[in-house]
Design a protein around this motif. Structure first.
Motif, PDB file in Angstrom:
ATOM      1  N   TRP A   5      44.496  40.742  32.319  1.00 25.95           N
ATOM      2  CA  TRP A   5      44.475  39.373  31.809  1.00 25.95           C
ATOM      3  C   TRP A   5      44.499  39.406  30.286  1.00 25.95           C
ATOM      4  CZ3 TRP A   5      40.599  41.011  35.345  1.00 25.95           C
ATOM      5  CH2 TRP A   5      39.443  41.555  34.744  1.00 25.95           C
ATOM      6  N   SER A   6      44.611  38.226  29.694  1.00 22.05           N
ATOM      7  CA  SER A   6      44.790  38.111  28.251  1.00 22.05           C
ATOM      8  C   SER A   6      43.471  38.300  27.507  1.00 22.05           C
ATOM      9  CB  SER A   6      45.371  36.738  27.909  1.00 22.05           C
ATOM     10  OG  SER A   6      44.424  35.722  28.205  1.00 22.05           O
ATOM     11  N   VAL A   9      41.231  35.187  27.886  1.00 19.58           N
ATOM     12  CA  VAL A   9      40.461  35.174  29.126  1.00 19.58           C
ATOM     13  C   VAL A   9      39.301  36.161  29.047  1.00 19.58           C
ATOM     14  CG1 VAL A   9      40.547  35.730  31.594  1.00 19.58           C
ATOM     15  CG2 VAL A   9      42.366  34.369  30.554  1.00 19.58           C
ATOM     16  N   VAL A 145      43.502  35.508  38.738  1.00 16.05           N
ATOM     17  CA  VAL A 145      42.853  34.748  37.679  1.00 16.05           C
ATOM     18  C   VAL A 145      43.798  33.624  37.287  1.00 16.05           C
ATOM     19  CG1 VAL A 145      41.997  34.767  35.303  1.00 16.05           C
ATOM     20  CG2 VAL A 145      41.538  36.726  36.807  1.00 16.05           C
ATOM     21  N   THR A 147      44.061  30.226  34.723  1.00 17.97           N
ATOM     22  CA  THR A 147      43.423  29.606  33.569  1.00 17.97           C
ATOM     23  C   THR A 147      44.209  28.383  33.108  1.00 17.97           C
ATOM     24  OG1 THR A 147      42.735  29.994  31.266  1.00 17.97           O
ATOM     25  CG2 THR A 147      44.608  31.259  32.063  1.00 17.97           C
ATOM     26  N   PHE A 160      47.398  35.214  36.449  1.00 19.91           N
ATOM     27  CA  PHE A 160      47.354  36.670  36.403  1.00 19.91           C
ATOM     28  C   PHE A 160      47.022  37.166  37.809  1.00 19.91           C
ATOM     29  CE2 PHE A 160      45.900  34.935  32.370  1.00 19.91           C
ATOM     30  CZ  PHE A 160      46.693  35.603  31.442  1.00 19.91           C
TER      31      PHE A 160
END
Length: 321
Positions: A5-6, A9, A145, A147, A160
């Motif tokens: 993930w980023s 996040v 995930v 968001t 994600f």
């Protein structure tokens, strides 16, 4: 291979003081409760974690039977995360037979960061013994995930991991009917006082889904919810609700939790409560800790006497093997 993930996040996973956790009921609904994840995240392993107390065996039994869970990081209040996004994490809970020394050391380190240092001394060592020692760290291996740019889940979501499933079909109504079974006016009045409100249901692939809502009123049908269009699937289904509020270091906790029936028609969402519970703790961190410590001590002693602790140990050992 673990999902990734980023950085945005990751900052939310590592920084929210209080999040919402949801697990499934045997009847196909979901229960959602506020938890303090204290930044327990392992980016390399693609997992987050939460702690749970052996003093509350019903949740632990259910996680051992049905490990699909969800976490919604939605508060940003009194923690370290500043990014406004809502993060929904879905995955499989892994309940250990016993926590490792490394896990306990990590929990103690993170708890001090989020809650402040615990009081020490002979009395506090006695008062907090069961509260600190009878806890398990539940790792959640993430499958997905999702968001959104803000806490109300408005805007284009970013995904994600696993693709999003189709919306779940409506469920058969319960035999006792779908209408409210508790005092709806009282439930709505208490819930509206609290800053954070969520609802949870079983998604199309069996994982719980947690959505942010706002209680706008009530009627004989239940609580009327304001929710971002398209976030809740149409039709009727079993669903859990949680409203909560908290102060710095998670003192002064208040919550109102229930299970019930959610009906979504023509963009309108109404949730009829079937069960209700909740509590409020003093705003003082000292009284909050003392209350948690003494309650844990009482419950653990009771569970030891009636054999529940031994039963849970056998269940955990069976799953671990």
């Amino acid at each position: 291979m673990p999902i990734t993930w980023s950085d945005d996040v990751q900052s939310v996973f590592a920084g929210d003081l209080v999040a919402a956790a949801a697990y499934l009921t045997p009847a196909g609904g979901a229960i959602v409760i506020p938890v303090s994840p204290i930044g327990l995240v392992d980016r390399a392993a693609g997992s987050v974690a939460m702690t749970t107390s052996l003093a509350f065996p019903a949740k632990l039994r259910r996680l051992l039977q049905e490990p699909r869970v969800a976490m919604a990081y939605h508060t940003r209040e009194h923690g370290f995360a500043t990014d406004p996004r809502l993060v929904l994490a879905q995955g499989t809970a892994v309940v250990p037979e016993e926590p490792s020394p490394e896990q306990l050391a990590r929990v103690n380190e993170q708890a001090g960061k989020f809650f402040g240092e615990l009081p020490t001394g002979r009395f506090w060592n006695w008062a907090l013994r069961e509260y600190l020692e009878y806890r398990l760290i539940v790792d959640i291996s993430l499958s997905r995930v999702v968001t959104w740019p803000d806490a109300a889940a408005k805007g284009t979501p970013e995904l994600f991991g696993a693709a999003l499933p189709e919306a779940p079909a409506p469920q058969e109504p319960p035999a006792k009917g779908t209408g409210p079974r508790v005092d709806t006016a009282k439930f709505a009045r208490r819930a509206r006082r609290m800053a954070h409100q969520t609802i949870a249901y079983r998604g199309g692939d069996g994982y719980p889904v947690i959505a942010p809502v706002r209680v706008t009123g009530h009627s004989e049908r239940g609580l009327h919810l304001d929710v971002t269009p398209g976030l809740l699937p149409p039709g009727g289904r079993r669903a859990g609700f949680a409203a909560h509020a908290f102060r710095p270091q998670a003192a002064g906790v208040s919550n109102r939790i229930g299970t019930g029936w959610l009906e979504v028609t023509d963009g309108a969402a109404v949730w009829a409560p079937h069960t209700a519970g909740g509590f409020s703790s003093p705003p003082s961190k000292t009284f909050h800790l003392l209350g948690n410590g003494l309650l844990s001590k009482h419950l653990i002693r009771k569970l030891r006497r009636d054999g529940t602790l031994d039963e849970l140990a056998r269940l955990r050992a069976g799953v671990a093997s």
